[in-house]
Scaffold this motif. Sequence first.
Motif, PDB file in Angstrom:
ATOM      1  N   LYS A 166       4.572   5.591   4.974  1.00  0.00           N
ATOM      2  CA  LYS A 166       4.496   5.206   5.368  1.00  0.00           C
ATOM      3  C   LYS A 166       3.945   4.467   6.481  1.00  0.00           C
ATOM      4  N   LYS A 167       2.915   3.784   5.585  1.00  0.00           N
ATOM      5  CA  LYS A 167       1.925   2.476   5.327  1.00  0.00           C
ATOM      6  C   LYS A 167       2.983   1.674   5.614  1.00  0.00           C
ATOM      7  N   ILE A 168       4.310   1.286   4.893  1.00  0.00           N
ATOM      8  CA  ILE A 168       5.029   0.145   5.307  1.00  0.00           C
ATOM      9  C   ILE A 168       5.903   0.585   6.626  1.00  0.00           C
ATOM     10  N   SER A 169       5.784   1.567   7.188  1.00  0.00           N
ATOM     11  CA  SER A 169       6.406   1.900   8.374  1.00  0.00           C
ATOM     12  C   SER A 169       6.057   1.537   9.524  1.00  0.00           C
ATOM     13  N   GLU A 170       4.105   1.564   9.189  1.00  0.00           N
ATOM     14  CA  GLU A 170       3.133   0.793   9.809  1.00  0.00           C
ATOM     15  C   GLU A 170       3.198  -0.677  10.519  1.00  0.00           C
ATOM     16  N   GLY A 171       3.471  -0.763   8.847  1.00  0.00           N
ATOM     17  CA  GLY A 171       3.575  -2.699   9.647  1.00  0.00           C
ATOM     18  C   GLY A 171       2.660  -3.227   7.625  1.00  0.00           C
ATOM     19  N   GLU A 172       2.643  -2.470   6.850  1.00  0.00           N
ATOM     20  CA  GLU A 172       2.330  -3.426   5.973  1.00  0.00           C
ATOM     21  C   GLU A 172       2.727  -3.510   4.894  1.00  0.00           C
ATOM     22  N   PRO A 173       2.459  -4.398   5.054  1.00  0.00           N
ATOM     23  CA  PRO A 173       3.728  -5.828   4.103  1.00  0.00           C
ATOM     24  C   PRO A 173       3.888  -5.189   2.266  1.00  0.00           C
ATOM     25  N   PRO A 174       4.820  -4.317   1.338  1.00  0.00           N
ATOM     26  CA  PRO A 174       5.270  -4.296   0.281  1.00  0.00           C
ATOM     27  C   PRO A 174       4.788  -5.954  -0.407  1.00  0.00           C
ATOM     28  N   PHE A 175       4.142  -5.313  -1.764  1.00  0.00           N
ATOM     29  CA  PHE A 175       4.372  -6.695  -2.931  1.00  0.00           C
ATOM     30  C   PHE A 175       3.487  -6.463  -4.045  1.00  0.00           C
ATOM     31  N   GLN A 176       3.333  -6.694  -4.970  1.00  0.00           N
ATOM     32  CA  GLN A 176       2.982  -6.578  -6.127  1.00  0.00           C
ATOM     33  C   GLN A 176       2.493  -7.296  -7.348  1.00  0.00           C
ATOM     34  N   TYR A 177       1.492  -7.395  -8.091  1.00  0.00           N
ATOM     35  CA  TYR A 177       0.289  -8.155  -8.761  1.00  0.00           C
ATOM     36  C   TYR A 177       1.548  -8.562 -10.279  1.00  0.00           C
ATOM     37  N   ILE A 178       1.785  -9.866 -10.594  1.00  0.00           N
ATOM     38  CA  ILE A 178       2.117  -9.856 -11.835  1.00  0.00           C
ATOM     39  C   ILE A 178       0.788 -10.140 -12.286  1.00  0.00           C
ATOM     40  N   ILE A 179       1.121  -9.638 -13.267  1.00  0.00           N
ATOM     41  CA  ILE A 179      -0.174 -10.623 -14.729  1.00  0.00           C
ATOM     42  C   ILE A 179       1.699 -10.897 -16.506  1.00  0.00           C
ATOM     43  N   TYR A 180       0.912 -12.554 -16.332  1.00  0.00           N
ATOM     44  CA  TYR A 180       1.802 -12.967 -17.484  1.00  0.00           C
ATOM     45  C   TYR A 180       0.658 -13.900 -18.219  1.00  0.00           C
TER      46      TYR A 180
END
Length: 595
Positions: A166-180
């Motif tokens: 629902k959130k992505i369809s409403e325009g919120e771009p997906p992303f992820q945080y990566i910790i190295y």
Amino acid sequence: MESKQLLIIPILLVFLGIISRNFIFLILAAVSVILVRPDFLKIDILAQKFKDFILFNRKIIENEYRIIDGILESKDEYKAFVIVDDIPFDYRDLSNEGLRAKVISFHKVLDVVDNVDIIFRKKSIDKNKFLESLFRRAQNLRVITEADPSNEKVKNELLMIQEMIKKISEGEPPFQYIIYFVVTSPSREKALASATLLRKGLESIGIKARLARTSEVEDFITSGYIRRKEKVGFPTQIPYFTVFSIPKSPTYQIISDGIYLGKEIGTARSVFWNLEKTMNPHVLVIGPSGAGKTEFLISTGVKINTWYHIPVVFFDVKNDIKLRLRRKGIKPVILNPLIYSINLLKISENINQGIYVSLLENVISNSFRMDKYSSSILYKVITEAFSRFQEPTWNSVIEQINQLDVTEEVKIYLSKIVNKIKSVDIESSDESLVDKIEEGVYVIDLSLIKSEELKRFVIYSILVKIINKYNIADDKFKISLVIDEAWTILRSESEDYSLVADIIKRGRGYGIILMMATQNLYDLGELSDIFLENSGLLVFMNNGDKKFWSEVKRFANLSDEEIYRELSFLGRGEGVIRFIGDPRPLVVKLDTFAS
């Protein structure tokens, strides 16, 4: 020759470089592309990707990098990459002392290993591919849910994925945080050993980590980290703000509307329970005598009656609920099973006889704690009574018992049970006790019934009649049942003969809101996990016993520090609440009639 045709030359050189694994061909390919079509590299997207590929390989050649099993090797140093997969807690899950201990432990883990860089990357995700994977996962979860409607874990995951879609369809771009965590060492063996030590240290404080895959190291290199010469140092407080900083709390939609529960202790925030948004409307309250369980059940039950305009039925075991209601100006309808018949042997037209007889066996077996052999004989007797008589009575059931080809002891045992049943299920042609329940507040008075067996029988019998009365397949709430001192029936539940557990697992399936209270976890019997894991709202009330709270930790995310500093000193009417599917609890001053 035109420049477009000349592009065949660098493509050929790349092909030769890949086949021969000779990077000189790749360097020549890069030079030839730049010479032939410099504008092509700036404009065309495919050419840009091609350029990045060439530059990446040239960078590896120039610096003599090599990636093997998560280790980036160069001439004079080795870098091991450890990636964080999950941090299953945050700073709100810990007390001040607990958080301080976590931070100190985190620094100690880092101090064990030399030359560690912590890198945080926010990485974009391909929206279409991510949506496609979410749709596939949602479809699989729906199949599992249809096959096993009681699997709350799958239901929770499905709801979460639907919310993400629902959130992505409403325009919120997906992303992820990566910790190295990047460990630099002079040798490959030392780099691998340091990375393993770091990973185990992180896991000791609850941070799940692993050695990076080759593709993940390559992705890290292409981000430009290796080319940077400058180093950015983080302050020593960085773990306090980052590693434990993602807040977790019950879903806002659930606690912001609906039935008012009380105020959160510490923040004075009003806490509600939105039954429309929860997957399971049942309530289970656990706490010692004097904690305020009954007052909370009465208050919440009356609110449900007012809010949803459905009947609320209180089972009054101690003859105190009707008195408390009257003191608050509420005049309930009193239903006494010694006056109004349950008419358990009368079946509605829309009910399957075989299923109903199975329910009767369940009721009687649990009420009188019968063994399987005696229960199966009773099932046969009741079935034959229904087949022989159009309107069977308990007397006709006794007739069938007397005709059994079994020992005299079995006949006497079964007849004794049926005669006990006759004393509370008075045969009457009038409408049954359950038929009298309409919209309003009702109290079923069990105080005059002294036998625990018969109290169980009456409660179970009324549950069965209510299930049959409201047997309509929809998602609407139809009735709310409130059982104080629920140990009366819950201790008798078993996997072979369960009725309450079935209602709890089916969630909204019956349209029944079941609210129960008991004094401790042991009262729940052998099916305690089913009641605790599937109740939409759990309430744990004041109990200074540390063992009690240590057992509650299985079902609510509590720290030892919280138990020692706060929960052991809760007052009357205060408790810990936890909503289904969310381990994050709230400490609340509950809204009760007494308060």
